[in-house]
Design a protein around this motif. Structure first.
Motif: not given
Length: 301
Positions: A13-21, A64-66, A128-132
């Motif tokens: 599972x690959x997830x994380x902040x949008x814009x982090x790569x 991710x969030x999308x 997003x940081x709070x969500x993740x």
């Protein structure tokens, strides 16, 4: 049942902040032989795995969030259930990055943050940081890409997920500028700021440590040859010792003020020496593309 079917399939599972790569991470996994799917509907993951049953290829699923149905606590519960299956080996990777760096990346690309919804980018990042937060706390692996360029993240992914490379030491030689921050991953760091700075030679300022004129300027410094010889000998002598301890990766970093001249030439020179010794180092210049700036280098000496 065949031996192949008895080996658990790798699921990441690959997830994380949008814009982090995340996109770069998934593309690199694809290059390494993984099957990679991005923004796959979470509710359809069990159906995907049942259709893929018996496959030996490792599978990376980017969310991710999308992603439709993105509820972190439900995602965590679903993948914890998958972890209990004997036919699967489930891992989790979270790509993080500092909020100011993410904001800078969005401002440079002029893309819209998925959670900004007409608000400033920084508010979307905060939401997003709070969500993740639950996923970041739960993830088995976290890669902070704040100081990474695309090539550096690709190398970090190769080091962690390349198949069939166990038992050998992967060597990375990188250059960086102290004024732009220390590299997040480095085992040996050498500060080359004791050398005469080519930045203050007008004809050399816009060139880099890869250019012959800059190399000649650095080599003409009487302190370079004896100091670098000791550094190179030290690194060469340490490599087999790291390997004997079971280390899989070794990163050697050279720093100077801006990361464009002295550190670049030193990294290039060490990489050449290591190739002569029979190694195959990966060479990364983190700040090579950065603009030469007096504000970074400091006042004229």
């Amino acid at each position: 049942m065949s031996d192949e079917s008895s080996s658990p399939q790798q699921i990441l599972l690959v997830t994380g902040m949008s814009g982090a790569g995340k996109s770069t991470a998934l593309e690199t996994l694809e290059d390494l032989g993984w099957e990679a799917i991005d923004n796959f509907p979470i509710r359809m993951v069990p159906d995907l795995l049942s259709r893929n049953e018996g496959s030996a290829a490792p599978l990376a699923i980017g969310v991710d969030a999308r992603t439709r149905g993105f509820v972190p606590v439900e995602i965590r519960a679903q993948f914890e259930d998958l972890s209990a299956r004997p036919d699967l080996s489930v891992g989790t990777l979270f790509l993080d990055c500092t909020s100011p760096e993410i904001e800078r990346r969005y401002n440079e690309t002029r893309r819209r943050h998925p959670l900004a919804q007409g608000r400033p980018v920084r508010e979307g990042i905060r939401a997003e940081r709070e969500l993740l937060a639950p996923l970041r706390k739960w993830a088995q692996m976290v890669i902070d890409t704040s100081g990474y360029g695309r090539n550096h993240l690709q190398q970090a992914m190769r080091e962690r997920f390349a198949q069939g490379q166990t038992g050998s030491l992967t060597i990375t030689v990188t250059s960086f500028g102290f004024a732009r921050g220390m590299p997040p991953i480095a085992d040996l760091v050498f500060d080359m700021r004791f050398l005469d700075n080519p930045h203050w030679v007008e004809d050399l300022r816009e060139q880099t440590g890869r250019d012959r004129a800059v190399a000649a300027h650095i080599e003409a410094d009487p302190t370079f040859a004896p100091a670098f010889a000791k550094i190179a000998d030290l690194v060469v002598s340490l490599i087999p010792l790291y390997a004997a301890q079971g280390r899989a990766y070794l990163t050697v970093a050279f720093g100077c003020t801006g990361g464009r001249h002295r550190s670049v030439f030193s990294a290039e020179t060490l990489a050449a020496r290591l190739k002569d010794e029979g190694y195959e180092p990966t060479l990364i210049h983190r700040d090579l593309a950065a603009r030469a700036a007096d504000t970074v280098e400091g006042p004229v000496p």
